[in-house]
Design a protein around this motif. Structure first.
Motif, short mmCIF file in Angstrom:
data_model
loop_
_atom_site.label_atom_id
_atom_site.label_comp_id
_atom_site.label_asym_id
_atom_site.label_seq_id
_atom_site.Cartn_x
_atom_site.Cartn_y
_atom_site.Cartn_z
N ASP A 133 0.82 -1.22 0.00
CA ASP A 133 0.00 0.00 0.00
C ASP A 133 0.85 1.27 0.00
O ASP A 133 0.56 2.22 -0.73
CB ASP A 133 -0.94 -0.02 1.21
CG ASP A 133 -1.76 1.25 1.31
OD1 ASP A 133 -2.34 1.68 0.30
OD2 ASP A 133 -1.82 1.82 2.41
N GLY A 134 1.91 1.28 0.79
CA GLY A 134 2.74 2.48 0.88
C GLY A 134 3.95 2.47 -0.02
O GLY A 134 4.81 3.36 0.09
N SER A 170 0.59 3.76 -6.26
CA SER A 170 0.67 2.69 -5.28
C SER A 170 0.98 1.35 -5.95
O SER A 170 0.32 0.95 -6.92
CB SER A 170 -0.66 2.57 -4.54
OG SER A 170 -0.76 1.35 -3.87
N GLY A 382 -0.38 4.79 -0.06
CA GLY A 382 -1.18 5.12 1.10
C GLY A 382 -2.55 5.68 0.76
O GLY A 382 -3.18 6.35 1.59
N GLY A 385 -5.85 5.40 3.03
CA GLY A 385 -5.88 6.20 4.24
C GLY A 385 -6.26 7.65 4.00
O GLY A 385 -6.63 8.37 4.94
#
Length: 428
Positions: A133-134, A170, A382, A385
């Motif tokens: 994800d990051g 991502s 990310g 989020g």
């Protein structure tokens, strides 16, 4: 208790929301700005041929889509086809998409082929996306496949799909695309994709009928200008200067429209919506007298072509004419997006004649260009989020679009699944 619920947008997600609500005994009212349902899946009349403005296909893993077909008694309209992929590279059309094609591919060393194949294989086996994800995608891919395979097989795809956003995407989002296509194979060497008889319109109209049969409404050419909020609770919607009151409101319109349609959201939530990025598309659809190739997918790496690939749709769904979609993904603020349709149409004619030198001007029966301002969300590391919650801090208000099934890419099945979940959550 039966609730009256406004649903903004009649794309697959909005239709799925209303479908579930109506089947659960509520009274959904869909408001759609267009003159037809479907959003990016909507069909148009291509001189006697009803076909989607933007291509769609189905994979054997599209469970939510297949479940809805069962519920609507449409499963017998589903067709599965063994499709082929090709790669246009160094002025040569080569087979692509399976281990043998990779081994025989001209223009890539054996080591580069091995690294590329290993990465693709491991992506299809991976299920846990959270560690990606990051992670930034281009660096992640280059670490796996190396500089050579990156340059030949990946770089132009990123450059002509994401432009200035290329270096901030991502890895989880890109991984999900690799996995979906990889899992559409029913063997290591064969790919199987699906289509509905009559195209997506068959499903769209069946959902619309089901909504109306179960007490819901679908209002076309009815853009909502404002969602009304009183304090911390939603009141209803405004359109054509009139106010209609609802128990709840569920928006499925593209997120960039949310700040103007729901301007009374808390300032921090509005800012989160405003910070999200999207890429537009100009999609040229071509009707040919002759086939372009035998492939459904055709990736391109050519210095004279500013596209990452094209789709020969009639090699999936048999039609009386040969149909090719050529999408130009480009940020709407880029000067290229302001160019007239004819510029894109002339490019496409030139590209297709280069790929298949037998084609002449007489073989181009018709070409049309369609534009969609918010075609592709840009999912940076990310991303999940940074999205506002689907259930906003306003009682009775939910907001989502295709961005919310990150890391999965846009798809009819994903929209159906997510839309039905929102509907169930909204009436708990």
């Amino acid at each position: 208790m039966r609730q009256r619920i406004a649903v903004l947008g009649a794309g697959p997600m909005g239709l799925a929301v209303a479908y579930q609500l109506a089947r659960d005994g509520h009274a959904p009212v869909i408001f759609e700005a267009d003159d037809r349902v479907g959003g990016m899946t909507a069909a148009f009349d291509f001189s006697g041929l009803s076909i989607e403005r933007y291509y769609h296909f189905h994979c054997i893993s599209d469970h939510a889509f297949l479940t809805m077909l069962d519920e609507l008694s449409l499963s017998d309209q589903m067709r599965w086809v063994e499709t082929k992929m090709g790669y246009w590279f160094q002025n040569r059309l080569q087979p692509w998409g399976n281990p043998i094609a990779l081994l025989k591919f001209r223009g890539l060393s054996l080591v580069a082929k091995f690294r590329y194949g290993l990465h693709a294989f491991l992506c299809t086996k991976r299920n846990d996306w959270k560690p990606l994800d990051g992670v930034e995608a281009t660096g992640w891919i280059q670490r796996w496949v190396g500089a050579e395979a990156w340059e030949v097989l990946w770089r132009r795809l990123f450059d002509y799909k994401f432009y200035d956003y290329t270096d901030n995407l991502s890895a989880a989002w890109i991984w999900s695309r690799i996995r979906r296509i990889g899992r559409s194979r029913y063997s290591l060497f064969r790919e199987k994709l699906g289509y509905l008889e009559g195209g997506s319109e068959t499903l769209l109209q069946a959902i619309k009928r089901d909504i109306e049969t179960n007490g819901g409404e679908v209002r076309l050419k009815s853009p909502v200008t404002k969602v009304l909020i009183d304090g911390d609770r939603v009141q209803g919607v405004e359109l054509n200067g009139q106010v209609e009151y609802f128990d709840k409101v569920i928006s499925t319109i593209p997120l960039p429209y949310v700040p103007q349609v729901i301007p009374d959201l808390p300032a921090d939530i509005l800012q989160r919506f405003k910070s999200l990025k999207n890429v537009a598309v100009v999609c040229v659809i071509v009707k040919l007298r002759k086939p372009l190739s035998e492939n459904f997918w055709l990736n391109t790496n050519d210095p004279d072509m500013d596209i990452p690939g094209l789709v020969e749709y009639s090699n999936l769904r048999p039609l009386d004419q040969h149909i090719v979609y050529v999408p130009f993904y480009v940020p709407s603020e880029h000067p290229k997006f302001a160019e007239p349709d004819q510029v894109f149409i002339e490019k496409v004619k030139r590209y297709l004649k280069k790929i298949n030198t037998i084609l002449t001007d007489d073989d181009f029966l018709e070409l049309r260009a369609s534009r969609y301002r918010y075609a592709q969300p840009i999912c940076d590391p990310g991303y999940l989020g940074r999205l506002p919650p689907v259930s906003l801090p306003v009682e009775g208000l939910w907001v989502a679009d295709t961005s919310y099934y990150y890391p999965e890419d846009r798809g009819i099945s994903e929209s159906i699944d997510f839309g039905r979940k929102i509907a169930r959550d909204a009436v708990l």
